[in-house]
Design a protein around this motif. Structure first.
Motif, short mmCIF file in Angstrom:
data_model
loop_
_atom_site.label_atom_id
_atom_site.label_comp_id
_atom_site.label_asym_id
_atom_site.label_seq_id
_atom_site.Cartn_x
_atom_site.Cartn_y
_atom_site.Cartn_z
N ILE A 12 1.52 -1.20 -0.16
CA ILE A 12 -0.56 0.19 0.17
C ILE A 12 1.08 1.11 -0.08
CG2 ILE A 12 -2.09 1.44 0.99
CD1 ILE A 12 -2.85 -1.34 2.86
N LYS A 125 -8.91 -0.42 2.96
CA LYS A 125 -9.10 0.27 1.27
C LYS A 125 -10.05 1.37 1.60
CE LYS A 125 -9.77 0.14 -3.65
NZ LYS A 125 -10.85 -0.42 -4.61
N GLN A 129 -10.09 5.43 1.34
CA GLN A 129 -11.04 6.09 0.64
C GLN A 129 -11.68 7.46 1.48
OE1 GLN A 129 -12.63 3.03 -1.28
NE2 GLN A 129 -11.89 3.39 -3.14
N SER A 136 -2.91 4.04 -3.83
CA SER A 136 -2.57 2.44 -4.77
C SER A 136 -2.33 0.97 -3.64
CB SER A 136 -2.12 2.84 -5.48
OG SER A 136 -0.32 2.68 -5.13
N ILE A 137 -2.98 0.53 -4.17
CA ILE A 137 -2.59 -0.92 -3.78
C ILE A 137 -2.08 -2.09 -4.97
CG2 ILE A 137 -3.54 -3.60 -2.91
CD1 ILE A 137 -5.28 -1.23 -1.76
N GLU A 161 -14.15 -6.81 -6.32
CA GLU A 161 -14.55 -4.97 -6.34
C GLU A 161 -15.25 -4.63 -7.34
OE1 GLU A 161 -10.58 -2.84 -5.27
OE2 GLU A 161 -10.12 -3.75 -7.48
#
Length: 207
Positions: A12, A125, A129, A136-137, A161
């Motif tokens: 990450i 994640k 957010q 970014s992952i 996702e």
């Protein structure tokens, strides 16, 4: 933890500007390196490696002003415990275990983390957010004991996702296939084979 819950690791990378320790060290001692050894959501313990013993001694007085606890553990090594920056706060309050970290630039930090399942990665994640962070992952990998192929992992992660497994499905398989640039039949077959492996593993773990 059941065998059906697969450990996952990922990198990450987060952009933030509010780590006082990192800002001071990299501005004053650009040759030094910084690792995060422990993050609990409120505090972060940094391991700072200086180029020389003289640099470490020179930095100590200022580091002590901006930290909770500071210890020189070797000729060039200083451990400094300070308040979490925004990124460390989010990651420290998740179920992620920090495997390693590195400073990409004064504003960018990269963490390699391990979590007990993909759902926990998705939770992390969403929290990043929610805090409005730039991140970014990458380098996502599952426990090597998993018989699922890399392609199957990619498909399952993408379907997750896209919300395909949500109670109120956000997108159809056809729509997702279009987004991924493959045929619906190919995506359906990969999904069928992958789910069979997951279910088989679950059933056998209960025998």
């Amino acid at each position: 933890m059941s065998k059906s819950s697969r450990e996952i690791t990922a990198v990450i990378t987060v952009k933030r500007k509010d780590c006082e320790i990192t800002n001071y060290i990299l501005q004053t001692f650009p040759d030094a390196s910084i690792e995060r050894l422990k993050i609990d959501g409120k505090t972060t313990t940094h391991r700072i490696s200086f180029r020389s013993d003289e640099d470490a001694d020179s930095a100590l007085p200022e580091i002590k002003k901006i930290t909770i606890d500071t210890v020189k553990t070797g000729k060039r090594i200083v451990w400094a415990k300070g308040s979490c920056c925004s990124a460390c706060s989010v990651i420290g309050n998740s179920e992620a275990v920090i495997i390693g970290s590195r400073v990409v630039s004064p504003e960018v930090l990269s963490y390699r983390v391990s979590l007990p399942g993909i759902s926990k990665l998705m939770d992390l994640k969403r929290n990043l957010q929610r805090e409005g962070m730039e991140f970014s992952i990458s380098d996502i990998s599952f426990d090597e004991g998993n018989a699922i192929t890399d392609r199957e992992k990619e498909i399952i992660f993408s379907l997750y996702e896209y919300g395909y497994f949500d109670p109120e499905r956000k997108m159809s398989l056809t729509q997702i296939a279009e987004q991924m640039g493959i045929s619906t039949a190919a995506l359906s077959e990969i999904l069928r084979k992958t789910l069979r492996k997951i279910v088989k593993d679950y059933v056998e773990s209960k025998l």
